[in-house]
Design a protein around this motif. Structure first.
Motif, mmCIF file in Angstrom:
data_model
loop_
_atom_site.group_PDB
_atom_site.id
_atom_site.type_symbol
_atom_site.label_atom_id
_atom_site.label_comp_id
_atom_site.label_asym_id
_atom_site.label_seq_id
_atom_site.Cartn_x
_atom_site.Cartn_y
_atom_site.Cartn_z
ATOM 1 N N ALA A 1 -0.695 -9.103 31.406
ATOM 2 C CA ALA A 1 -0.376 -8.123 31.795
ATOM 3 C C ALA A 1 -0.802 -7.771 33.420
ATOM 4 C CB ALA A 1 -1.098 -7.304 31.059
ATOM 5 N N GLU A 2 -2.048 -8.963 33.829
ATOM 6 C CA GLU A 2 -2.549 -8.271 35.057
ATOM 7 C C GLU A 2 -2.391 -9.580 35.738
ATOM 8 O OE1 GLU A 2 -6.693 -8.753 34.540
ATOM 9 O OE2 GLU A 2 -7.308 -7.301 33.780
ATOM 10 N N ILE A 3 -1.564 -10.863 35.196
ATOM 11 C CA ILE A 3 -1.398 -11.696 35.908
ATOM 12 C C ILE A 3 0.383 -11.027 36.387
ATOM 13 C CG2 ILE A 3 0.080 -13.687 35.645
ATOM 14 C CD1 ILE A 3 -2.476 -14.961 34.039
ATOM 15 N N ILE A 4 1.063 -10.537 35.970
ATOM 16 C CA ILE A 4 1.881 -10.246 36.005
ATOM 17 C C ILE A 4 2.068 -9.424 37.178
ATOM 18 C CG2 ILE A 4 4.030 -8.420 35.375
ATOM 19 C CD1 ILE A 4 4.611 -11.532 34.181
ATOM 20 N N ASN A 5 0.948 -7.848 37.224
ATOM 21 C CA ASN A 5 1.015 -7.262 37.908
ATOM 22 C C ASN A 5 0.475 -8.132 39.043
ATOM 23 O OD1 ASN A 5 1.240 -4.857 36.459
ATOM 24 N ND2 ASN A 5 -1.029 -4.727 35.683
ATOM 25 N N ARG A 6 -0.407 -9.131 39.357
ATOM 26 C CA ARG A 6 -0.540 -9.075 40.183
ATOM 27 C C ARG A 6 0.547 -10.711 41.547
ATOM 28 N NH1 ARG A 6 -6.170 -12.986 38.618
ATOM 29 N NH2 ARG A 6 -7.318 -10.860 38.716
ATOM 30 N N ILE A 7 1.556 -10.716 40.464
ATOM 31 C CA ILE A 7 2.439 -11.383 40.811
ATOM 32 C C ILE A 7 3.701 -10.423 42.067
ATOM 33 C CG2 ILE A 7 5.053 -12.661 40.218
ATOM 34 C CD1 ILE A 7 3.262 -14.028 38.243
ATOM 35 N N ASP A 8 3.466 -9.134 40.862
ATOM 36 C CA ASP A 8 4.431 -8.240 41.460
ATOM 37 C C ASP A 8 3.801 -7.451 42.805
ATOM 38 O OD1 ASP A 8 6.271 -7.728 39.501
ATOM 39 O OD2 ASP A 8 5.425 -6.319 38.837
ATOM 40 N N TRP A 9 3.029 -7.649 42.718
ATOM 41 C CA TRP A 9 1.776 -6.704 44.408
ATOM 42 C C TRP A 9 1.937 -7.952 45.409
ATOM 43 C CZ3 TRP A 9 -1.731 -9.497 47.324
ATOM 44 C CH2 TRP A 9 -2.473 -8.659 48.049
ATOM 45 N N VAL A 10 2.000 -9.230 45.155
ATOM 46 C CA VAL A 10 2.275 -9.899 46.543
ATOM 47 C C VAL A 10 4.613 -10.057 46.868
ATOM 48 C CG1 VAL A 10 3.005 -13.048 46.532
ATOM 49 C CG2 VAL A 10 0.427 -12.099 45.357
ATOM 50 N N ILE A 11 5.244 -10.340 45.724
ATOM 51 C CA ILE A 11 6.193 -9.982 45.794
ATOM 52 C C ILE A 11 6.512 -9.061 46.743
ATOM 53 C CG2 ILE A 11 8.518 -9.417 45.240
ATOM 54 C CD1 ILE A 11 7.683 -11.707 42.351
ATOM 55 N N ASP A 12 6.194 -7.612 46.423
ATOM 56 C CA ASP A 12 6.089 -6.588 46.948
ATOM 57 C C ASP A 12 5.358 -6.584 48.537
ATOM 58 O OD1 ASP A 12 7.234 -5.145 45.628
ATOM 59 O OD2 ASP A 12 5.414 -3.960 45.156
ATOM 60 N N SER A 13 4.116 -7.280 48.666
ATOM 61 C CA SER A 13 3.872 -7.265 50.506
ATOM 62 C C SER A 13 4.779 -8.936 50.898
ATOM 63 C CB SER A 13 2.352 -8.107 50.076
ATOM 64 O OG SER A 13 1.931 -7.568 49.384
ATOM 65 N N LEU A 14 5.416 -9.602 50.502
ATOM 66 C CA LEU A 14 6.044 -10.620 51.382
ATOM 67 C C LEU A 14 7.315 -9.908 51.516
ATOM 68 C CD1 LEU A 14 6.001 -13.866 48.797
ATOM 69 C CD2 LEU A 14 4.893 -13.416 50.933
ATOM 70 N N HIS A 15 7.631 -8.673 50.617
ATOM 71 C CA HIS A 15 8.744 -8.015 51.493
ATOM 72 C C HIS A 15 8.426 -7.607 52.445
ATOM 73 C CE1 HIS A 15 12.521 -9.129 48.444
ATOM 74 N NE2 HIS A 15 10.883 -8.832 47.913
ATOM 75 N N ASN A 16 7.005 -6.313 52.492
ATOM 76 C CA ASN A 16 6.503 -5.473 53.383
ATOM 77 C C ASN A 16 6.414 -6.498 54.735
ATOM 78 O OD1 ASN A 16 6.373 -3.269 52.141
ATOM 79 N ND2 ASN A 16 4.497 -3.583 51.609
ATOM 80 N N LEU A 17 6.531 -7.357 54.614
ATOM 81 C CA LEU A 17 6.031 -8.550 55.464
ATOM 82 C C LEU A 17 6.901 -9.087 56.512
ATOM 83 C CD1 LEU A 17 3.532 -11.444 54.307
ATOM 84 C CD2 LEU A 17 2.980 -9.248 56.248
ATOM 85 N N ALA A 18 8.871 -9.592 56.312
ATOM 86 C CA ALA A 18 9.995 -9.098 55.681
ATOM 87 C C ALA A 18 9.927 -8.097 56.951
ATOM 88 C CB ALA A 18 11.198 -9.990 55.115
ATOM 89 N N ASP A 19 9.706 -6.867 56.229
ATOM 90 C CA ASP A 19 10.299 -5.699 56.838
ATOM 91 C C ASP A 19 9.968 -5.469 58.267
ATOM 92 O OD1 ASP A 19 11.621 -5.070 54.617
ATOM 93 O OD2 ASP A 19 10.589 -4.004 54.468
#
Length: 92
Positions: free
Chosen positions: A74-92
């Protein structure tokens, strides 16, 4: 394409041989004498209660390990989600 009659005959003979071999193996197992059972180790006079207790302890340890692994998953999944969200925010 349907198999020719000679091929069906070969298949039928091979099937009969397999059945005969399986019958021989199963009858050999049932003909095993009672004294052919494996002897117990000299120092192991543990009864069914001891075996049950040991298995329950193993089960409890396995359940703890499963809970730990599920938590880490669960912790790993949360970290992966956080990284994906961060990458989306960088693209915006």
């Amino acid at each position: 394409m349907l198999p020719c009659s000679s091929q069906r005959r070969v298949d039928r003979v091979a099937g009969n041989r397999r059945t005969e071999a399986m019958t021989e193996r199963s009858s050999a197992k049932t003909k095993r004498p009672e004294d052919a059972k494996l002897p117990r180790k000299p120092g192991s006079a543990s009864g069914p209660g001891d075996e049950t207790a040991r298995l329950q302890a193993e089960l409890a340890a396995a359940r703890e390990r499963i809970a730990e692994l599920e938590q880490k998953h669960a912790e790993i999944i949360n970290r992966i989600d956080w990284v994906i969200d961060s990458l989306h925010n960088l693209a915006d």
